[in-house]
Design an enzyme around this catalytic site. Structure first.
Site, PDB file in Angstrom:
ATOM      1  N   ARG A   1       6.803   0.827  39.432  1.00 49.14           N
ATOM      2  CA  ARG A   1       7.049   0.660  37.583  1.00 49.14           C
ATOM      3  C   ARG A   1       6.970  -0.490  37.032  1.00 49.14           C
ATOM      4  O   ARG A   1       5.941  -0.029  36.663  1.00 49.14           O
ATOM      5  CB  ARG A   1       8.327   0.595  37.342  1.00 49.14           C
ATOM      6  CG  ARG A   1       9.155   2.294  37.990  1.00 49.14           C
ATOM      7  CD  ARG A   1      11.226   1.347  38.894  1.00 49.14           C
ATOM      8  NE  ARG A   1      11.355   1.909  37.235  1.00 49.14           N
ATOM      9  CZ  ARG A   1      13.087   1.832  37.096  1.00 49.14           C
ATOM     10  NH1 ARG A   1      13.199   1.504  38.137  1.00 49.14           N
ATOM     11  NH2 ARG A   1      13.366   2.525  36.544  1.00 49.14           N
TER      12      ARG A   1
ATOM     13  N   GLY B   1       6.174  -0.997   2.968  1.00 53.39           N
ATOM     14  CA  GLY B   1       5.995  -2.621   3.394  1.00 53.39           C
ATOM     15  C   GLY B   1       5.937  -3.630   3.117  1.00 53.39           C
ATOM     16  O   GLY B   1       4.582  -3.132   2.047  1.00 53.39           O
TER      17      GLY B   1
ATOM     18  N   TYR C   1       0.617  -1.231   0.071  1.00 53.35           N
ATOM     19  CA  TYR C   1       0.003   0.234   0.264  1.00 53.35           C
ATOM     20  C   TYR C   1       0.636   1.150  -0.087  1.00 53.35           C
ATOM     21  O   TYR C   1       1.126   1.721   1.351  1.00 53.35           O
ATOM     22  CB  TYR C   1      -0.925  -0.171   1.379  1.00 53.35           C
ATOM     23  CG  TYR C   1      -1.741   0.995   1.437  1.00 53.35           C
ATOM     24  CD1 TYR C   1      -3.402   0.679   0.666  1.00 53.35           C
ATOM     25  CD2 TYR C   1      -1.407   1.961   1.873  1.00 53.35           C
ATOM     26  CE1 TYR C   1      -4.087   2.492   0.273  1.00 53.35           C
ATOM     27  CE2 TYR C   1      -2.666   3.235   2.183  1.00 53.35           C
ATOM     28  CZ  TYR C   1      -3.709   3.078   1.203  1.00 53.35           C
ATOM     29  OH  TYR C   1      -4.138   4.250   1.220  1.00 53.35           O
TER      30      TYR C   1
ATOM     31  N   SER D   1       3.141  12.754   6.224  1.00 58.72           N
ATOM     32  CA  SER D   1       1.188  13.420   7.267  1.00 58.72           C
ATOM     33  C   SER D   1       0.005  13.767   6.305  1.00 58.72           C
ATOM     34  O   SER D   1      -1.201  13.379   6.228  1.00 58.72           O
ATOM     35  CB  SER D   1       0.753  14.462   8.310  1.00 58.72           C
ATOM     36  OG  SER D   1       2.042  13.693   9.385  1.00 58.72           O
TER      37      SER D   1
ATOM     38  N   GLY E   1      21.197  -4.558  33.548  1.00 59.78           N
ATOM     39  CA  GLY E   1      21.978  -5.042  32.625  1.00 59.78           C
ATOM     40  C   GLY E   1      21.317  -5.962  31.825  1.00 59.78           C
ATOM     41  O   GLY E   1      21.399  -5.917  30.534  1.00 59.78           O
TER      42      GLY E   1
ATOM     43  N   GLU F   1       1.237   6.245  10.353  1.00 62.79           N
ATOM     44  CA  GLU F   1      -0.074   6.931  10.633  1.00 62.79           C
ATOM     45  C   GLU F   1      -0.002   7.950  11.264  1.00 62.79           C
ATOM     46  O   GLU F   1      -1.184   7.492  11.681  1.00 62.79           O
ATOM     47  CB  GLU F   1      -0.992   5.322  11.454  1.00 62.79           C
ATOM     48  CG  GLU F   1      -0.904   3.753  10.776  1.00 62.79           C
ATOM     49  CD  GLU F   1      -0.433   3.560   9.032  1.00 62.79           C
ATOM     50  OE1 GLU F   1      -0.400   4.859   8.191  1.00 62.79           O
ATOM     51  OE2 GLU F   1       0.431   2.408   9.077  1.00 62.79           O
TER      52      GLU F   1
ATOM     53  N   THR G   1       5.022   6.841  14.784  1.00 62.72           N
ATOM     54  CA  THR G   1       5.260   8.070  14.106  1.00 62.72           C
ATOM     55  C   THR G   1       4.210   7.519  13.110  1.00 62.72           C
ATOM     56  O   THR G   1       4.074   8.107  12.026  1.00 62.72           O
ATOM     57  CB  THR G   1       6.842   8.082  13.267  1.00 62.72           C
ATOM     58  OG1 THR G   1       7.623   6.954  13.723  1.00 62.72           O
ATOM     59  CG2 THR G   1       7.684   8.949  14.465  1.00 62.72           C
TER      60      THR G   1
ATOM     61  N   THR H   1       2.480   6.977   1.826  1.00 66.87           N
ATOM     62  CA  THR H   1       3.549   7.961   1.716  1.00 66.87           C
ATOM     63  C   THR H   1       4.301   8.222   0.717  1.00 66.87           C
ATOM     64  O   THR H   1       5.405   7.656   0.147  1.00 66.87           O
ATOM     65  CB  THR H   1       4.526   7.613   3.270  1.00 66.87           C
ATOM     66  OG1 THR H   1       3.794   6.896   4.339  1.00 66.87           O
ATOM     67  CG2 THR H   1       5.876   8.056   3.973  1.00 66.87           C
TER      68      THR H   1
END
Lengths: 430, 430
Positions: free
Chosen positions: B335, B174, B132, B141, B404, B427, B425, B135
């Site tokens: 967290r 893609g 598709y 955008s 680590g 869509e 970023t 862009t």
């Protein structure tokens, strides 16, 4: 035709040379330009190759790069400073980075005169290539609980180094994966009780130089299991061979304990250092160097993002009008300008911290004065935590300001974040 | 001996099966287990191979994986749903993911009955492999300003597709890099003025099916410049061939414009759609699928981190006492637990959003009812922005909770973040 960037560069009252003087040592820029121009003639230093290589290929490349750097050093008669700069221009830690940043400095500060005289010239020739083996698979921050043992055998006058469990495996050690032939090993010192030589008493972590690979064949020495721990998250530190090692009753001569401060005599007696704090490891040194490096990393990222956002246009302000440079968007400005300021702040504060560290080191090593150690310790931790958190976040932010192009590896910020975010965990969790 | 994890799993009043029922469709778990057990017999699906491959090697592997998946589909008679699940179990977008997620659905919703009858069976056989292409290098955008042109040539009855500038290059597509032989191209429709056939009028972006590679040789067709855009930041989307394409006066038959709504007649007249909004692209569909996927990604990361922190011990609570599991630390709990809750929230909200989208699509396509389109549009954007920001941040946070070990690629969270942060970023910028 002048580009949008040219226009912005001309239309300013800021003297970029003056700003440079604030950030660089005198003469640094000229040296850098001279060395960069030598490197740029050599295809091996071409950074555009790297994104297409896997970890194994990157390690091969980094070894070839390092070999070529040594050749250039000899051909051009580079000073230590010039050679270090040439290494830094690679933008990646190399398999020998920890040799220079930790192995050599620890011998210089923790070794006796005799030890320095024996090891340092060999290190300088990269005949001995070393690494600094502190962290274990199950012990990172909690150094007091390290399990690697150095038991003194009075009969033979040797230390016996061993890893009692899988969890004691030394892990994450930069340079150990494929390159190092020696390791400075943090191990718990055990000495026999005078009353009963079959029983041992622990004296806590001390530093030992342990040969790990043959100088002749580069094969692991007997009792040593060794290797590379593999790829890191985000492809970070791809050109370093972070490694692991296990010791099965590995014997080293008594002289391989770094004895500038604490000592073990031939008969197995412990001689305390003048001051407990004198035998602090390389952790503070490594920490003290972090903020300035992160500041530069952020500065580069913001420079990339600003240049991009000055060129990039999107959406017209008025119907049918020209698209606007993205940098004119308030949302973009408000994200990038503060990051630019942060990068300056961390470069300047980081330079200051490093200068303080050098001064403290001189005091400690030359005069045995440990007064400023506590302040340095807490200051280096505080700045390490703050700079690594802010800079990693700032790098991702700058990358995202470039939209889809920031997500290309070639956008250039991705690799900076991949390396920088590691600093949030190494040398103590931020 | 029970592990710390066993103890925690036993000592709970929560029925994990019930929780599963909240998150999964009925029968999903059983199907998943059945398919996973088939895949686990095949070394090609072994994920431990991947960290050691570069981008080119990963693309080769992903093509081999996809071929094998098709063989298994045929051997086991998998339904579309089962096949999709087998693809998803790869944990990475494949070169054909956009074929299934965008190319086919756009033809199904924007193509006429005849177009569907022609293209869809070929798509299903992967004879036609599509992507598709919306862009452009300089236009993400701002779709209204796309530069790729589709000029209608009345004489031949063909559209002429062209990229007027370097900046018009379709970018980031893609599946286009090495695999696709067809592309749905968003291009600005130009029709000749009836009064002066040498002048053209713009009708804004429309969708066209453009063959890009030969079905026989897979070589680019005449007038097509095409390729892979290379590695992505953090090694994300490493198994997808995100590509670029430029068109130099590429001719396609009139029938290749998707004409379910707007149409161009043989004589070059424009027939308006019943409703402007009917020809919305695949962007909303792609957006609507984001929150649930990110929720699962975060759920996996938190699961990895929780399991690690239950096993991992560090520092003793009392001198000489046993080291404490890291999960007992308030800083770690505070967290990870909220992140676990967030992942549930995004999975549930995301499932709801997707169901709403399906319902809306039915309304639009079957009944031409566009009432819910505006709400869907804004809701999908809002949830996309919020979920991508929260989940990317949460993934990094979970990774860092593993110290680590989180920075090892093998820790498992790094690759999840590498893919998830892209959603900030694509869509539309979050």
């Amino acid at each position: 035709m002048p580009t949008p960037l040219d226009a912005i560069r001309t239309d300013t009252t800021i003297d970029s040379y003056k700003v440079g003087n604030l950030l660089f040592d005198p003469g640094y820029r000229e040296t850098r330009i001279r060395i960069a121009s030598i490197l740029s003639n050599d295809r091996i230093f071409d950074k555009s190759l790297r994104p297409h290589l896997n970890h194994r290929q990157l390690l091969h490349l980094s070894l070839r790069i390092f070999k070529r750097l040594l050749e250039l050093r000899d051909a051009h008669g580079w000073s230590d400073l010039e050679f270090t700069l040439a290494c830094r221009l690679q933008d990646e830690s190399l398999p020998t980075s920890l040799h220079d940043a930790a192995f050599v400095p620890v011998i210089a500060s923790q070794g006796t005169q005799e030890q320095q005289a024996y090891w340092l010239p060999r290190c300088k020739r990269y005949e001995v290539i070393g690494c600094y083996a502190q962290t274990e698979l199950a012990h990172g921050s909690n150094v007091q609980e390290l399990e690697t043992a150095a038991r003194f055998d009075v009969t033979s006058g040797e230390f016996v180094i061993s890893s009692p469990r899988l969890e004691s495996t030394k892990w994450w050690i930069g340079g150990l994966g494929v390159v190092a032939n020696h390791a400075i090993v943090q191990a718990v010192l055990y000495l026999p009780l005078p009353s009963n030589p079959l029983e041992y008493k622990s004296y806590g972590p001390h530093l030992f130089i342990v040969p790990v690979r043959s100088l002749g064949t580069h094969e692991p020495l007997p009792g040593i299991t060794i290797g590379d721990i593999g790829p890191k998250a985000y492809g970070g530190f791809g050109m370093v061979d972070n490694g692991y090692v296990q010791f099965r009753e590995v014997r080293i001569p008594r002289e391989n304990m770094l004895m500038r401060h604490a000592q073990v005599t031939l008969t197995g007696e412990y001689v305390r250092p003048a001051h407990d704090k004198l035998s602090f490891g390389s952790m503070v040194a490594l920490r003290a160097g972090i903020p300035v490096n992160l500041g530069w990393s952020l500065a580069r990222a913001v420079t990339i993002a600003l240049r991009y956002c000055i060129h990039r246009r999107q959406f017209a302000a008025t119907p049918g009008g020209p698209e606007q440079p993205v940098i004119t968007y308030a949302s973009v400005k408000h994200r990038l300008y503060p990051l630019l300021a942060s990068s300056y702040a961390y470069i300047i504060a980081g330079r200051e911290l490093w200068a303080m560290y050098q001064k403290m080191l001189e005091e400690v090593v030359q005069r045995g004065n440990v007064e400023s150690l506590a302040e340095m310790h807490s200051l280096s931790i505080a700045l390490k935590v703050k700079s690594s958190t802010d800079c990693a976040k700032g790098l991702e932010e700058a990358r995202k300001c470039m939209g889809g192009h920031g997500y290309s590896h070639m956008g250039g910020i991705g690799p900076l974040f991949a390396n920088a975010t590691a600093s949030q965990t190494y040398e103590g969790l931020s």
